[in-house]
Design an enzyme around this catalytic site. Structure first.
Site, PDB file in Angstrom:
ATOM      1  N   SER A  64       0.871  -1.099  -0.247  1.00 30.52           N
ATOM      2  CA  SER A  64       0.021   0.029   0.130  1.00 30.52           C
ATOM      3  C   SER A  64       0.802   1.314  -0.181  1.00 30.52           C
ATOM      4  CB  SER A  64      -1.071  -0.133   1.262  1.00 30.52           C
ATOM      5  OG  SER A  64      -1.931  -1.015   0.821  1.00 30.52           O
ATOM      6  N   LYS A  67       0.361   3.505  -2.966  1.00 24.84           N
ATOM      7  CA  LYS A  67      -0.717   4.177  -3.172  1.00 24.84           C
ATOM      8  C   LYS A  67      -0.316   5.838  -3.096  1.00 24.84           C
ATOM      9  CE  LYS A  67      -3.661   0.721  -1.129  1.00 24.84           C
ATOM     10  NZ  LYS A  67      -4.422   0.202  -0.053  1.00 24.84           N
ATOM     11  N   TYR A 191      -3.936  -2.582 -10.119  1.00 24.31           N
ATOM     12  CA  TYR A 191      -3.850  -2.456  -8.683  1.00 24.31           C
ATOM     13  C   TYR A 191      -2.925  -3.385  -8.065  1.00 24.31           C
ATOM     14  CZ  TYR A 191      -5.438  -2.440  -3.717  1.00 24.31           C
ATOM     15  OH  TYR A 191      -5.231  -2.184  -2.549  1.00 24.31           O
ATOM     16  N   TYR A 243      -4.227   3.343   8.299  1.00 26.83           N
ATOM     17  CA  TYR A 243      -5.585   2.631   8.144  1.00 26.83           C
ATOM     18  C   TYR A 243      -6.125   2.921   9.579  1.00 26.83           C
ATOM     19  CZ  TYR A 243      -3.256  -0.198   4.808  1.00 26.83           C
ATOM     20  OH  TYR A 243      -2.432  -0.425   3.639  1.00 26.83           O
ATOM     21  N   VAL A 261       1.262  -3.814   3.876  1.00 24.60           N
ATOM     22  CA  VAL A 261       1.229  -5.106   4.568  1.00 24.60           C
ATOM     23  C   VAL A 261       2.437  -6.192   4.248  1.00 24.60           C
ATOM     24  CG1 VAL A 261      -0.960  -4.917   4.828  1.00 24.60           C
ATOM     25  CG2 VAL A 261      -0.241  -6.300   3.014  1.00 24.60           C
TER      26      VAL A 261
END
Length: 309
Positions: A64, A67, A191, A243, A261
């Protein structure tokens, strides 16, 4: 002020001896194979120095953290129109929650949870074939790292595709609300691939320098993004980058950061440093356990909190 090189060496030694390393992300089979004993850290300083410790040159799946880079590209393409399709608020829920998405009628809470990042990826697909979009993202990260050896780990991408049923559900749900312009399988293909970008701590720290320097590349002085956009991305990293553990990370560490992760975290100390840390074991919120601890200790030792007077 303590010597940074000494601090990093001491922290790496301390982390190597810690038994409480968290759990690797076994729900993605390829990530479940990573040795939880690995630990690396790299700090790219404003004066051009790079200080490293541990496994700082070992590539890992940034997941992530990618992103940040896709958000930067999407804002470059559509500007503030992006915010009509994705919000800017902390989620308070797990990164792959569908409950919140249902409640908010297909508009993801922010671009760093999975649903939000899938919308961002959908933006990058406009006018491109998936392979072209993947290539654009990878070239951008290679440009930021000044290193064309940054690569996409195809085994990790395949592993995510084979097990990513929750992400498939998120994409289809957003498509049902007309918040996905391409077929879900196309957006998801891109993605899964950008989440599977593999980098070392050294490469990742270099990639984050533009955010530490007001949107400019410190090597060339050329603008990557505007200072205002850099500030806004950092604000989102601080409030949404971990998160439903984002508030605790801001409280304990006090710098903008984005976790993945795969066990990596990219932290930014504006005007001072870009920091990449990697330890594969995760805490209960899906963030690197030792990575979070070492960044807290480093920020405290160097007085690097953005809230410092």
């Amino acid at each position: 002020m303590p010597d940074l090189e000494t601090v990093l060496a001491a922290l790496a030694e301390e982390m190597a001896a810690r038994p409480d390393r968290g759990e690797v992300a076994s729900y993605i089979p390829q990530l479940g194979k990573i040795d939880p004993q690995r630990f690396g850290i790299a700090v790219a300083l404003a004066d051009g120095r790079m200080l490293v410790a541990g496994d700082a040159d070992e590539p890992f799946s940034i997941q992530s953290i990618s992103k940040i880079f896709t958000l930067t590209l999407a804002l470059g393409k559509v500007g503030d129109a992006l915010w009509r399709r994705v919000g800017r608020e902390p989620s308070g829920n797990p990164f792959n929650s569908i409950i919140q998405l249902e409640h908010e009628r297909g508009i993801p809470r922010n671009p760093f949870i999975n649903s939000g990042a899938i919308v961002v990826t959908d933006v990058l697909l406009a006018g491109h074939q998936p392979r072209e979009a993947i290539g654009e993202i990878l070239r951008f990260v290679q440009f930021l790292a000044e290193d064309d050896t940054v690569f996409i780990d195809k085994d990790v991408a395949a592993s995510e595709k084979a097990t990513g049923y929750r992400n498939v559900a998120l994409a289809n749900y957003m498509r049902a609300f007309d918040n996905l312009n391409h077929a879900p399988e196309l957006a998801l293909g891109v993605y899964f691939h950008h989440c599977a970008i593999a980098m070392s701590c050294r490469q990742l720290a270099l990639s984050g320098r533009f955010l530490a320097h007001g949107g400019k590349s410190p090597s060339t002085g050329h603008s990557v993004i505007s200072p205002e956009r850099a500030r806004r991305i950092l604000a989102l990293m601080l409030t949404c980058g971990h998160y439903d553990g984002s508030g605790d990370f801001a409280f304990r560490v006090g710098i903008p950061g984005k976790s993945g992760v795969g066990g990596g975290i990219l932290g930014i100390v504006p005007g001072i440093a870009s920091i990449a840390v990697w330890s594969p074991g995760l805490n209960e919120n899906g963030n690197s356990r030792l990575g979070s601890i070492v960044l807290e200790k480093l920020a405290k030792a160097m007085d690097w909190s953005i809230f410092a007077p």
